[in-house]
Design a protein around this motif. Structure first.
Motif, PDB file in Angstrom:
ATOM      1  N   SER A 302      32.167  35.141  50.041  1.00  0.00           N
ATOM      2  CA  SER A 302      33.292  34.472  49.350  1.00  0.00           C
ATOM      3  C   SER A 302      33.727  35.178  48.079  1.00  0.00           C
ATOM      4  O   SER A 302      34.918  35.248  47.773  1.00  0.00           O
ATOM      5  N   MET A 303      32.766  35.678  47.325  1.00  0.00           N
ATOM      6  CA  MET A 303      33.091  36.314  46.039  1.00  0.00           C
ATOM      7  C   MET A 303      31.963  37.239  45.643  1.00  0.00           C
ATOM      8  O   MET A 303      30.877  37.213  46.219  1.00  0.00           O
ATOM      9  N   THR A 304      32.244  38.049  44.628  1.00  0.00           N
ATOM     10  CA  THR A 304      31.203  38.827  43.979  1.00  0.00           C
ATOM     11  C   THR A 304      31.523  38.841  42.494  1.00  0.00           C
ATOM     12  O   THR A 304      32.662  38.570  42.087  1.00  0.00           O
ATOM     13  N   VAL A 305      30.508  39.124  41.676  1.00  0.00           N
ATOM     14  CA  VAL A 305      30.770  39.289  40.248  1.00  0.00           C
ATOM     15  C   VAL A 305      30.756  40.792  39.966  1.00  0.00           C
ATOM     16  O   VAL A 305      29.742  41.461  40.170  1.00  0.00           O
ATOM     17  N   PHE A 306      31.927  41.283  39.591  1.00  0.00           N
ATOM     18  CA  PHE A 306      32.087  42.731  39.375  1.00  0.00           C
ATOM     19  C   PHE A 306      31.530  43.108  38.009  1.00  0.00           C
ATOM     20  O   PHE A 306      31.952  42.553  36.988  1.00  0.00           O
ATOM     21  N   VAL A 349      31.952  40.504  32.538  1.00  0.00           N
ATOM     22  CA  VAL A 349      31.950  40.613  34.002  1.00  0.00           C
ATOM     23  C   VAL A 349      33.154  39.865  34.551  1.00  0.00           C
ATOM     24  O   VAL A 349      33.724  39.017  33.858  1.00  0.00           O
ATOM     25  N   VAL A 350      33.538  40.183  35.797  1.00  0.00           N
ATOM     26  CA  VAL A 350      34.756  39.627  36.380  1.00  0.00           C
ATOM     27  C   VAL A 350      34.490  39.088  37.784  1.00  0.00           C
ATOM     28  O   VAL A 350      33.851  39.754  38.592  1.00  0.00           O
ATOM     29  N   THR A 351      34.990  37.889  38.059  1.00  0.00           N
ATOM     30  CA  THR A 351      34.880  37.337  39.411  1.00  0.00           C
ATOM     31  C   THR A 351      35.912  37.990  40.317  1.00  0.00           C
ATOM     32  O   THR A 351      37.090  38.062  39.963  1.00  0.00           O
ATOM     33  N   VAL A 352      35.455  38.469  41.481  1.00  0.00           N
ATOM     34  CA  VAL A 352      36.356  39.093  42.458  1.00  0.00           C
ATOM     35  C   VAL A 352      36.213  38.369  43.787  1.00  0.00           C
ATOM     36  O   VAL A 352      35.109  38.166  44.275  1.00  0.00           O
ATOM     37  N   ASP A 353      37.347  37.931  44.326  1.00  0.00           N
ATOM     38  CA  ASP A 353      37.350  37.400  45.692  1.00  0.00           C
ATOM     39  C   ASP A 353      38.540  38.011  46.423  1.00  0.00           C
ATOM     40  O   ASP A 353      39.192  38.943  45.907  1.00  0.00           O
ATOM     41  N   LYS A 354      38.874  37.480  47.589  1.00  0.00           N
ATOM     42  CA  LYS A 354      39.911  38.122  48.413  1.00  0.00           C
ATOM     43  C   LYS A 354      41.242  38.208  47.660  1.00  0.00           C
ATOM     44  O   LYS A 354      41.993  39.166  47.816  1.00  0.00           O
ATOM     45  N   ALA A 355      41.484  37.231  46.791  1.00  0.00           N
ATOM     46  CA  ALA A 355      42.781  37.166  46.089  1.00  0.00           C
ATOM     47  C   ALA A 355      42.964  38.306  45.088  1.00  0.00           C
ATOM     48  O   ALA A 355      44.080  38.787  44.881  1.00  0.00           O
ATOM     49  N   ASN A 356      41.884  38.780  44.456  1.00  0.00           N
ATOM     50  CA  ASN A 356      42.081  39.826  43.422  1.00  0.00           C
ATOM     51  C   ASN A 356      41.247  41.085  43.692  1.00  0.00           C
ATOM     52  O   ASN A 356      41.022  41.884  42.783  1.00  0.00           O
TER      53      ASN A 356
END
Ligand code: GAL
Length: 376
Positions: A302-306, A349-356
């Motif tokens: 679903s997501m990762t923390v970049f 840190v930045v949350t990354v999911d399909k949207a971004n």
């Protein structure tokens, strides 16, 4: 005496002078002086080659240090504190003045840090904190509390109604970061467990502590002891499968999973994805590993923390250069490692999911679009 002879003499004396000047301004034994020609200035020790995360750091270090014109040696500890200590000793024999080390086991690494310190080298703890020693001069890391908090917030933001099944997984108990990630996650999840939004399904210790907003390190250790993945793919897979076997169908359906990093997230996602009683799952991650970015594009994670490793490497090199020049690196606060308050710098840190995923990882130049298929 011929003119040529005098010239050589004056050049030689010049050299001596330079050496002397260097010698003269070299402070007492403990503080690093510029390494003699051919001597290694900086040595780097990373936990293991078996995880994509640390290969990422190796690559970024090599790129950055080549650009800075420094010789560097990067060694891997292959998951062993004994090999880690040998690596440090071999770098010290090569005369390093600064050791950049990401410990395999934060407490076991104290001995290696003490040895480096005794040999007059400065010690920079990299990403993970070395604990229980005063021999750490500086710490570069990411905001690890925010990593856990962002993972938990992602689950909270996607949960509807009451009684959502929650499965908790954590990193290795030997890694101080595993506690900091969990602390960040618990801070966001606990109120949502207390109000019934989530119901914990795979940890009796966590259920026993679910009324407590803030946990002690010992209480965190009890929960981590039950849900640790040891940062290992297979351990994560086996634990998830065992949890699913033990769980009733009613404990599954649309589930929410706190997975500590990308490698373990893919293993856990595969296990939940293969369970017939799991209708859907939301699973978190960390590190933006390429394989997980593809999983996110494919809807399997679903997501990762970049965590932009280029920033961490830049901070580590800046600190090493400052220490080589006998100046204190810029610190924004400190971390107490049980023995000392270690000056530190931590990056966001930045949350990354399909949207971004495109904006966060392609447009930022971290990865190339051609590294993936089906990019949105
Ligand atoms: C942590 C690190 C994470 C993760 C993990 C597994 O200490 O901060 O990025 O990769 O180790 O090696």
């Amino acid at each position: 005496m011929s003119h040529r002879k005098t010239k050589i003499l004056s050049l030689f004396s010049l050299l001596i002078v330079v050496a002397m000047v260097l010698g003269a301004c070299a402070p007492a034994a403990a503080t690093p002086a510029a390494p003699a020609a051919g001597k290694l200035a900086v040595g780097i020790v990373l936990p293991t080659k078996d995880e994509p995360r640390w290969i990422q750091d190796e690559t970024r270090f090599k790129d950055a240090l080549k650009a800075a014109g420094y010789d560097v040696e990067i060694l891997f500890s292959q998951g062993s504190s004994a090999i880690e200590k040998q690596n440090v000793e071999s770098l010290l024999t090569k005369g390093i003045k600064v050791l950049i080390i990401c410990p395999q086991d934060g407490t076991a690494a104290a001995a290696a840090a003490d040895e480096a310190n005794k040999a007059g080298a400065k010690v920079i703890s990299y990403d993970r904190l070395i604990r229980e020693t005063a021999s750490v001069d500086y710490y570069v890391t990411f905001d690890s509390v925010a990593v856990g908090a962002q993972q938990a917030q992602y689950l909270v933001d996607h949960a509807k109604g009451q009684g959502n099944p929650l499965y908790l997984y954590a990193g290795a108990a030997s890694d101080n970061n595993a506690f900091v990630f969990f602390q960040g996650a618990w801070g966001v999840l606990q109120p949502k467990i207390a109000d019934g939004t989530f119901v914990i399904k795979n940890s009796s210790e966590a259920v026993g502590l679910q009324a407590k907003a803030t946990l002690t390190r010992d209480e965190e250790a009890k929960i981590i002891g039950q849900v640790t993945t040891n940062w290992d793919f297979n351990t994560a897979k086996n634990l998830a499968e065992a949890n699913l076997t033990a769980a009733k169908a009613a404990d599954k359906g649309n589930v929410f999973i706190l997975a500590p990093n990308d490698g373990t997230a893919r293993a856990i996602a595969d296990a939940f994805g293969a369970d017939k009683d799991v209708k859907s799952y939301l699973v978190t991650g960390q590190d933006a590993e390429k394989a997980s970015v593809q999983y996110i594009i494919d809807g399997k994670q679903s997501m990762t923390v970049f965590k932009d490793v280029r920033t961490l490497v830049k901070d580590a090199i800046a600190a090493a250069v400052a220490l080589l020049k006998d100046t204190a690196p810029a610190a924004k606060g400190s971390y107490n490692n049980g023995k000392a308050d270690v000056p530190a710098i931590q990056s966001a840190v930045v949350t990354v999911d399909k949207a971004n995923v495109k904006a966060g990882l392609i447009d930022s130049g971290y990865y190339k679009a051609t590294d993936f298929t089906g990019l949105p």
